[in-house]
Motif scaffolding. Sequence first.
Motif, PDB file in Angstrom:
ATOM      1  N   PHE A 112       9.408  38.542  98.274  1.00  0.00           N
ATOM      2  CA  PHE A 112       8.473  38.717  97.169  1.00  0.00           C
ATOM      3  C   PHE A 112       7.324  39.661  97.527  1.00  0.00           C
ATOM      4  CE2 PHE A 112      10.220  35.010  94.939  1.00  0.00           C
ATOM      5  CZ  PHE A 112      10.017  35.369  93.615  1.00  0.00           C
ATOM      6  N   GLY A 113       7.078  39.867  98.811  1.00  0.00           N
ATOM      7  CA  GLY A 113       5.957  40.683  99.251  1.00  0.00           C
ATOM      8  C   GLY A 113       4.939  39.848 100.005  1.00  0.00           C
ATOM      9  N   ASP A 114       4.140  40.500 100.793  1.00  0.00           N
ATOM     10  CA  ASP A 114       3.078  39.850 101.559  1.00  0.00           C
ATOM     11  C   ASP A 114       2.183  39.037 100.620  1.00  0.00           C
ATOM     12  OD1 ASP A 114       0.999  39.355 103.499  1.00  0.00           O
ATOM     13  OD2 ASP A 114      -0.085  41.050 102.614  1.00  0.00           O
ATOM     14  N   VAL A 162       3.706  38.168  90.720  1.00  0.00           N
ATOM     15  CA  VAL A 162       3.878  39.510  91.281  1.00  0.00           C
ATOM     16  C   VAL A 162       5.044  39.512  92.265  1.00  0.00           C
ATOM     17  CG1 VAL A 162       2.808  41.348  92.655  1.00  0.00           C
ATOM     18  CG2 VAL A 162       1.413  40.000  91.058  1.00  0.00           C
ATOM     19  N   ILE A 163       5.895  40.540  92.168  1.00  0.00           N
ATOM     20  CA  ILE A 163       6.923  40.787  93.185  1.00  0.00           C
ATOM     21  C   ILE A 163       6.849  42.258  93.576  1.00  0.00           C
ATOM     22  CG2 ILE A 163       8.706  41.097  91.402  1.00  0.00           C
ATOM     23  CD1 ILE A 163      10.753  40.088  93.504  1.00  0.00           C
ATOM     24  N   THR A 205      16.533  46.358  99.393  1.00  0.00           N
ATOM     25  CA  THR A 205      15.701  46.486 100.585  1.00  0.00           C
ATOM     26  C   THR A 205      15.441  45.166 101.303  1.00  0.00           C
ATOM     27  OG1 THR A 205      13.722  46.293  99.209  1.00  0.00           O
ATOM     28  CG2 THR A 205      14.507  48.521  99.703  1.00  0.00           C
ATOM     29  N   ILE A 206      15.711  44.040 100.654  1.00  0.00           N
ATOM     30  CA  ILE A 206      15.464  42.687 101.164  1.00  0.00           C
ATOM     31  C   ILE A 206      13.963  42.404 101.258  1.00  0.00           C
ATOM     32  CG2 ILE A 206      15.815  41.003 103.012  1.00  0.00           C
ATOM     33  CD1 ILE A 206      18.374  42.523 103.752  1.00  0.00           C
ATOM     34  N   CYS A 207      13.253  43.269 101.967  1.00  0.00           N
ATOM     35  CA  CYS A 207      11.796  43.104 102.076  1.00  0.00           C
ATOM     36  C   CYS A 207      11.177  44.477 102.256  1.00  0.00           C
ATOM     37  CB  CYS A 207      11.428  42.171 103.230  1.00  0.00           C
ATOM     38  SG  CYS A 207      11.827  42.827 104.872  1.00  0.00           S
ATOM     39  N   SER A 264       3.247  49.055 105.681  1.00  0.00           N
ATOM     40  CA  SER A 264       2.901  49.562 104.361  1.00  0.00           C
ATOM     41  C   SER A 264       2.249  48.485 103.498  1.00  0.00           C
ATOM     42  CB  SER A 264       4.148  50.103 103.657  1.00  0.00           C
ATOM     43  OG  SER A 264       4.556  51.328 104.234  1.00  0.00           O
ATOM     44  N   GLU A 265       2.691  47.257 103.648  1.00  0.00           N
ATOM     45  CA  GLU A 265       2.088  46.188 102.852  1.00  0.00           C
ATOM     46  C   GLU A 265       0.618  45.989 103.213  1.00  0.00           C
ATOM     47  OE1 GLU A 265       5.514  43.239 101.275  1.00  0.00           O
ATOM     48  OE2 GLU A 265       4.770  42.797 103.296  1.00  0.00           O
TER      49      GLU A 265
END
Length: 377
Positions: free
Chosen positions: A60-62, A81-82, A252-254, A259-260
């Motif tokens: 989902f992201g950091d 948010v994703i 991309t999986i993650c 960058s995050e």
Amino acid sequence: MTRLPDFRLETHFSRWEFTARHHLTASDAQTMTLAELLALADDGDRAAFENLPLGYTETFGDPALREVIAGTYERADAADVICFAGAEEALYLAMNVLLDAGDHAVVVTPNYQAAETVPLALCEVTGVALDPDRDWALDLDAVRAAIRPNTRVVSVNFPNNPTGKVIGAADFAELARLCDERGIRLFSDEVYRGLERDPARTLPQAADLSERALSLNVTSKALGLPGLRIGWITCRDRELLSRLERAKHYTTICNSAPSEVLARIALKARTAILERNRAIVAANLPLFDAFFAEFAEDFAWRAPDGGCVAYPRYLGPEGVEAFCTRLVEEAGVLLLPAGIFRSELTPTPADRFRIGVGRRDPEEGLAAFARWLRERR
């Protein structure tokens, strides 16, 4: 994997983007160096970047990044948010999740090619063209007429690429209401939001207007940080976000962990970065106004409402495709001719070209462009 046609813009850029001497068609605002971005970080984020473990991150992201992104909306939480590897992955996966073979979508033209080619690979699609004779106006009655019982998505992009058009806030709110009434997902590409010439014309974000709507954004365009490759979709329908997460497992999986963190720093400093980038556009526009005024017999120019690209008309006899080819081959000045933005869905003007107004110091490129034009007289 869905079969898709060649991406005309990227194919053109593969040939010219890094070889042309003057890149006058850039779609992103002026970028900054890593050192400049880190200078905007607080102590905690700077330490997080310097001591970052380079392992996998959450699909989902950091969580801290999602929290900062959610803070840019009025009605969204971090769970709404994703994150994705840029806006393109987000668009591709969203359309594959939202659309099946028996469905129908409505897409506004002209557009970024993937906005129509991805849905077209999945289902029937109807285009609704912005009207160049009415300052690229969007006809809401035409959108209503295009909707069918099986319409699942209406896809829009404001500020628009390539035209720079920003529609009125009342029309945008009406579009969101129309989609909600019909049970349709409004997919809103908002990657240039924040670069409006008149900040009072900044549209609300679709995810704030409707629980069903999807707002697409990215660090690449208004923030000028395409190298981070961080995009996101905000939507208050968390079941849909779960489906998007499962789709991302096949791509991309993650995201990139560095960058995050860098995107988190940029978004915390977004007010300052956007002010800087709006100032660059504001300083550049008189230069473009003067250029096109000198060559008024060759071009019909109008500055964009928002974003950092414009879409002037070429009035010359040989056509815009030949014109842009000769210009880059003979003067090293890169523009994007109208053929890059042609649509399979609607007629689109064949006499336009995209020019970028968001990079610093365009004088050298404009001077080379002007010399070449004078030599042709």
